[in-house]
Design a protein around this motif. Sequence first.
Motif, mmCIF file in Angstrom:
data_model
loop_
_atom_site.group_PDB
_atom_site.id
_atom_site.type_symbol
_atom_site.label_atom_id
_atom_site.label_comp_id
_atom_site.label_asym_id
_atom_site.label_seq_id
_atom_site.Cartn_x
_atom_site.Cartn_y
_atom_site.Cartn_z
ATOM 1 N N TYR A 1 4.509 21.188 50.512
ATOM 2 C CA TYR A 1 5.065 21.847 49.342
ATOM 3 C C TYR A 1 4.180 21.600 48.134
ATOM 4 N N GLY B 1 3.504 31.326 51.344
ATOM 5 C CA GLY B 1 4.300 30.495 50.452
ATOM 6 C C GLY B 1 5.678 31.094 50.256
ATOM 7 N N HIS C 1 -1.353 33.591 50.552
ATOM 8 C CA HIS C 1 -2.346 32.878 49.749
ATOM 9 C C HIS C 1 -3.676 32.866 50.485
ATOM 10 N N LEU D 1 4.690 25.825 51.608
ATOM 11 C CA LEU D 1 3.560 26.552 52.170
ATOM 12 C C LEU D 1 3.596 26.417 53.689
ATOM 13 N N TYR E 1 8.841 25.072 46.569
ATOM 14 C CA TYR E 1 7.896 26.082 47.039
ATOM 15 C C TYR E 1 7.169 25.497 48.241
ATOM 16 N N LEU F 1 -3.859 25.834 44.119
ATOM 17 C CA LEU F 1 -3.271 25.781 45.456
ATOM 18 C C LEU F 1 -4.236 25.135 46.432
#
Length: 176
Positions: A83, A47, A18, A152, A150, A36
């Motif tokens: 997350y 991610g 990202h 990061l 998810y 994001l």
Amino acid sequence: GVAPTQWTSCFGGTVDTHPFQWPATPDCNGTPANPLPNPVNGVNYMGMLDINPPYNWHESVSAKLDTPLCVNKTHTFTISLRYVFDAPFGWYNGGSLKVWGGNSSCNQAQLLWTSPGVTTSWQTYTATFSPSAAYKYLNFSIQNGGSSCYILVDNMSCITSACMGSPDDPPNSVYD
């Protein structure tokens, strides 16, 4: 997704580098529903997704170390995690990041460290571990906390250990 340079995606999953535009549906003003967050440090972060059955999608990434880990010696690094909460996609909790040692790419021979439950804001954690073998690779995977998630990953420091003489720098320039 595309794994960061010098990292390998494992087990069929494809981690993401990202920032890129979040695929959520924009609101009436054209603003993405779930943009994001900004990186903790630098311009990029990674991610990783873990989806429960029936899809069973598990993303993981591996990197070769410049120097093998020292057996039964304490090693330390810091890493920033958070997350993304996204109800339409079913990502409701952060789960945990797991760090494994292995002797080949994507190998998970020994679980070295598990983060506490990840939250919706960036938190920096200190990973401390003592491997039972001189592993040449680290593998990062996530374990959801009961529903899909998810996570990061950003701002990983060099691994330090008194046995190494100088810090081992896993290929983490993508986070700088």
